[in-house]
Design a protein around this motif. Structure first.
Motif, PDB file in Angstrom:
ATOM      1  N   LYS A   1       0.869  -1.177   0.000  1.00  0.00           N
ATOM      2  CA  LYS A   1       0.000   0.000   0.000  1.00  0.00           C
ATOM      3  C   LYS A   1       0.909   1.230   0.000  1.00  0.00           C
ATOM      4  O   LYS A   1       1.155   1.849   1.037  1.00  0.00           O
ATOM      5  N   LEU A   2       1.428   1.557  -1.177  1.00  0.00           N
ATOM      6  CA  LEU A   2       2.394   2.638  -1.325  1.00  0.00           C
ATOM      7  C   LEU A   2       1.801   3.732  -2.209  1.00  0.00           C
ATOM      8  O   LEU A   2       1.047   3.448  -3.141  1.00  0.00           O
ATOM      9  N   ASP A   3       2.158   4.985  -1.920  1.00  0.00           N
ATOM     10  CA  ASP A   3       1.525   6.123  -2.597  1.00  0.00           C
ATOM     11  C   ASP A   3       2.592   7.099  -3.093  1.00  0.00           C
ATOM     12  O   ASP A   3       3.296   7.715  -2.309  1.00  0.00           O
ATOM     13  N   LEU A   4       2.692   7.228  -4.411  1.00  0.00           N
ATOM     14  CA  LEU A   4       3.588   8.210  -5.025  1.00  0.00           C
ATOM     15  C   LEU A   4       2.796   9.172  -5.903  1.00  0.00           C
ATOM     16  O   LEU A   4       3.255   9.625  -6.941  1.00  0.00           O
TER      17      LEU A   4
ATOM     18  N   ILE B   1       0.600  -0.080  -5.671  1.00  0.00           N
ATOM     19  CA  ILE B   1       1.447   1.109  -5.798  1.00  0.00           C
ATOM     20  C   ILE B   1       0.639   2.197  -6.514  1.00  0.00           C
ATOM     21  O   ILE B   1       0.334   2.078  -7.710  1.00  0.00           O
ATOM     22  N   LYS B   2       0.283   3.244  -5.788  1.00  0.00           N
ATOM     23  CA  LYS B   2      -0.518   4.317  -6.363  1.00  0.00           C
ATOM     24  C   LYS B   2       0.396   5.345  -7.030  1.00  0.00           C
ATOM     25  O   LYS B   2       1.268   5.923  -6.388  1.00  0.00           O
ATOM     26  N   LEU B   3       0.180   5.551  -8.322  1.00  0.00           N
ATOM     27  CA  LEU B   3       0.904   6.557  -9.085  1.00  0.00           C
ATOM     28  C   LEU B   3      -0.062   7.625  -9.558  1.00  0.00           C
ATOM     29  O   LEU B   3      -1.275   7.387  -9.658  1.00  0.00           O
ATOM     30  N   THR B   4       0.456   8.815  -9.857  1.00  0.00           N
ATOM     31  CA  THR B   4      -0.365   9.808 -10.521  1.00  0.00           C
ATOM     32  C   THR B   4      -0.846   9.201 -11.834  1.00  0.00           C
ATOM     33  O   THR B   4      -0.062   8.625 -12.588  1.00  0.00           O
ATOM     34  N   GLU B   5      -2.126   9.332 -12.124  1.00  0.00           N
ATOM     35  CA  GLU B   5      -2.706   8.673 -13.284  1.00  0.00           C
ATOM     36  C   GLU B   5      -2.003   9.096 -14.569  1.00  0.00           C
ATOM     37  O   GLU B   5      -1.662  10.260 -14.765  1.00  0.00           O
TER      38      GLU B   5
ATOM     39  N   GLU C   1      10.219   2.909   1.636  1.00  0.00           N
ATOM     40  CA  GLU C   1       9.027   2.734   0.812  1.00  0.00           C
ATOM     41  C   GLU C   1       9.244   3.256  -0.599  1.00  0.00           C
ATOM     42  O   GLU C   1       8.707   2.694  -1.568  1.00  0.00           O
ATOM     43  N   VAL C   2      10.014   4.332  -0.732  1.00  0.00           N
ATOM     44  CA  VAL C   2      10.351   4.846  -2.058  1.00  0.00           C
ATOM     45  C   VAL C   2      11.100   3.777  -2.847  1.00  0.00           C
ATOM     46  O   VAL C   2      10.805   3.505  -4.018  1.00  0.00           O
ATOM     47  N   VAL C   3      12.065   3.143  -2.206  1.00  0.00           N
ATOM     48  CA  VAL C   3      12.857   2.101  -2.858  1.00  0.00           C
ATOM     49  C   VAL C   3      11.962   0.943  -3.290  1.00  0.00           C
ATOM     50  O   VAL C   3      12.050   0.453  -4.431  1.00  0.00           O
ATOM     51  N   GLU C   4      11.091   0.493  -2.387  1.00  0.00           N
ATOM     52  CA  GLU C   4      10.216  -0.634  -2.708  1.00  0.00           C
ATOM     53  C   GLU C   4       9.247  -0.278  -3.829  1.00  0.00           C
ATOM     54  O   GLU C   4       9.013  -1.068  -4.753  1.00  0.00           O
ATOM     55  N   ALA C   5       8.689   0.926  -3.761  1.00  0.00           N
ATOM     56  CA  ALA C   5       7.743   1.358  -4.787  1.00  0.00           C
ATOM     57  C   ALA C   5       8.419   1.472  -6.148  1.00  0.00           C
ATOM     58  O   ALA C   5       7.851   1.078  -7.174  1.00  0.00           O
ATOM     59  N   MET C   6       9.632   2.005  -6.183  1.00  0.00           N
ATOM     60  CA  MET C   6      10.313   2.188  -7.456  1.00  0.00           C
ATOM     61  C   MET C   6      10.756   0.863  -8.063  1.00  0.00           C
ATOM     62  O   MET C   6      10.727   0.692  -9.286  1.00  0.00           O
TER      63      MET C   6
ATOM     64  N   LEU D   1      -1.111  -1.675 -13.886  1.00  0.00           N
ATOM     65  CA  LEU D   1      -0.348  -2.760 -13.259  1.00  0.00           C
ATOM     66  C   LEU D   1       0.130  -2.360 -11.866  1.00  0.00           C
ATOM     67  O   LEU D   1       0.062  -3.149 -10.918  1.00  0.00           O
ATOM     68  N   ALA D   2       0.614  -1.118 -11.739  1.00  0.00           N
ATOM     69  CA  ALA D   2       1.080  -0.636 -10.433  1.00  0.00           C
ATOM     70  C   ALA D   2      -0.075  -0.587  -9.435  1.00  0.00           C
ATOM     71  O   ALA D   2       0.073  -0.998  -8.279  1.00  0.00           O
ATOM     72  N   LYS D   3      -1.209  -0.100  -9.879  1.00  0.00           N
ATOM     73  CA  LYS D   3      -2.391  -0.015  -9.013  1.00  0.00           C
ATOM     74  C   LYS D   3      -2.780  -1.405  -8.505  1.00  0.00           C
ATOM     75  O   LYS D   3      -3.055  -1.585  -7.303  1.00  0.00           O
ATOM     76  N   ASP D   4      -2.788  -2.378  -9.397  1.00  0.00           N
ATOM     77  CA  ASP D   4      -3.159  -3.742  -9.001  1.00  0.00           C
ATOM     78  C   ASP D   4      -2.137  -4.350  -8.041  1.00  0.00           C
ATOM     79  O   ASP D   4      -2.456  -5.286  -7.302  1.00  0.00           O
TER      80      ASP D   4
END
Length: 424
Positions: A31-34, A370-374, A401-406, A364-367
């Motif tokens: 549950k990560l948010d960028l 990992i939340k990205l700007t659309e 979390e930045v590392v894991e999300a990226m 794919l990130a959302k699923d």
């Protein structure tokens, strides 16, 4: 090992490997948010001392006014003088407002639409069409203002030194083109800083519309990722010398300096533009939150105090941006499936993936949690004609979390690219 040069067997092997990585990614239940460029809690903590200011029995500005009372549309000189020095303008050319410079931008554009500005022949609402220049990729909240008012938003490319000036100079020959969005320093999302040549051309170019305006949103004027601060051009002075004194509406704020939503905003422009703005602002309200303005002035003391604080921000943000760039290079650099900006400041990294795959990367990130700007958000109406751009905002999450999300993001970029090649 460019992905584009793999034979069918090599592509199949890589596809199996990346799909396995993606399945493992989804299994983590992240549950990560960028999604947005928000300051991290650590950055907000830097300014906790503000909460104790102004000190008891210390509510008088340097001009002798009790800041707890009504009045003073321009804001107190204590804080205006600090930001006038930062922006390199005269104190007579700057207004201090409440927390959000976006609010002032909205006012400037909507008041021009409703009433016309001080150079308008008629309100913009009475024009057959209102067109607005939008460098892309750009700032989504800028575009939302002109979208909401129904303006025709004309996109131009953002180059390495600023907007494509040949395109701008051609567009402004149309009298229906009334304005332009810009973020001249560490631009959102590319990190581009405009060259002085671009600033000079914007100041001097001939426009068919006498009331043409450039929103010069200096949101990241003192936001480097190192301890070196960018040079800020006094475009108000440049435009005046070129015979276009009212061209620029210059914006800034402390939103990503002290406390977002509880800071001070700034509007700098010609004295005529300031007079027009305050004539309407005085109808809308009696004055800004001067108590907060005094607190900020006491906290900063001077322009160097602002820079001292921003060096702390740089020390907090810099490692996160470095981590993002390192992972992008390590995971994607050899595959030639993406390119990305290398900003020296600001809050964002812009990534261009293979055409037609940005929306799939986002999905794919959302699923995978990992939340990205659309995808497409950096374009007017969220319509990226090439479906290639994604904005990354690594400021808010903790470093780990930045590392894991990226790492997860890189897997999604690879998988989306593989899917597209497999269809071919």
């Amino acid at each position: 090992m460019s992905l584009l040069n793999l034979d069918s067997n090599e592509l199949a092997q890589l596809s199996e490997q990346v799909r396995k990585q993606y399945d493992e990614l989804k299994a983590k239940g992240l549950k990560l948010d960028l999604t947005r460029g928000k300051p991290a809690a650590e950055q907000l903590d830097f300014s906790d001392a503000l909460l104790g200011l102004p000190g008891q029995d210390n509510f008088t500005s340097e001009s002798g006014e009790d800041v707890r009372n009504y009045g003073n549309l321009k804001g107190i000189t204590d804080i205006r003088s600090i930001w006038a020095e930062i922006l390199g303008v005269s104190i007579d050319q700057i207004v201090a407002g409440d927390a959000s410079s976006l609010n002032i931008m909205f006012d400037l554009v909507t008041w021009s639409y409703m009433f016309g500005n001080n150079d308008s022949e008629r309100p913009w609402k009475d024009e057959e069409t209102v067109k607005w220049i939008c460098p892309v990729p750009g700032y989504d909240r800028h575009f939302t203002i002109t979208e909401t008012l129904g303006f025709e938003m004309v996109t131009i490319p953002m180059l390495e030194d600023g907007p494509d000036m040949n395109a701008v100079e051609e567009l402004v020959k149309d009298p229906q083109v009334k304005g332009m969005w810009t973020v001249p320093v560490f631009s959102n999302p590319t990190g581009v800083t405009f060259s002085e040549e671009v600033a000079d051309r914007l100041a001097a170019m001939e426009t068919a519309a006498p009331d043409f305006r450039i929103v010069w949103d200096n949101a990241y004027a003192v936001h480097p990722l190192s301890h070196e601060f960018p040079e800020l051009y006094n475009v108000i002075d440049k435009a005046e010398k070129a015979g276009n004194p009212n061209r620029f509406w210059v914006m800034a704020s402390t939103s990503k300096i002290t406390m977002a939503g509880a800071g001070v905003s700034f509007f700098a422009s010609s004295t005529d533009n300031i007079a027009w703005y305050t004539s309407i602002a005085g109808v809308r309200g009696i004055g800004p939150n001067k108590v907060n303005q005094l607190a900020h002035a006491q906290y900063f003391h001077d322009a160097e105090g602002v820079k001292t604080l921003m060096r702390k921000h740089a020390d907090s943000l810099g490692p996160k941006f470095s981590a993002v760039l390192d992972i992008l290079d390590e995971r994607l650099g050899s595959y030639e499936v993406a390119r990305w900006s290398h900003p020296e400041g600001g809050y964002f990294i812009s990534v261009d993936v293979i055409d037609g795959t940005a929306s799939r990367v986002w999905e794919l990130a959302k699923d995978a949690g990992i939340k990205l700007t659309e995808a497409g958000s950096s374009y007017p109406l969220h319509q990226d004609p090439n479906d290639r751009n994604i904005r990354l905002a690594p400021s808010l999450p903790p470093q780990e979390e930045v590392v894991e999300a990226m790492d997860g993001f890189a897997t999604c970029v690879l998988l989306a690219a593989i899917e597209k090649l497999e269809v071919k």
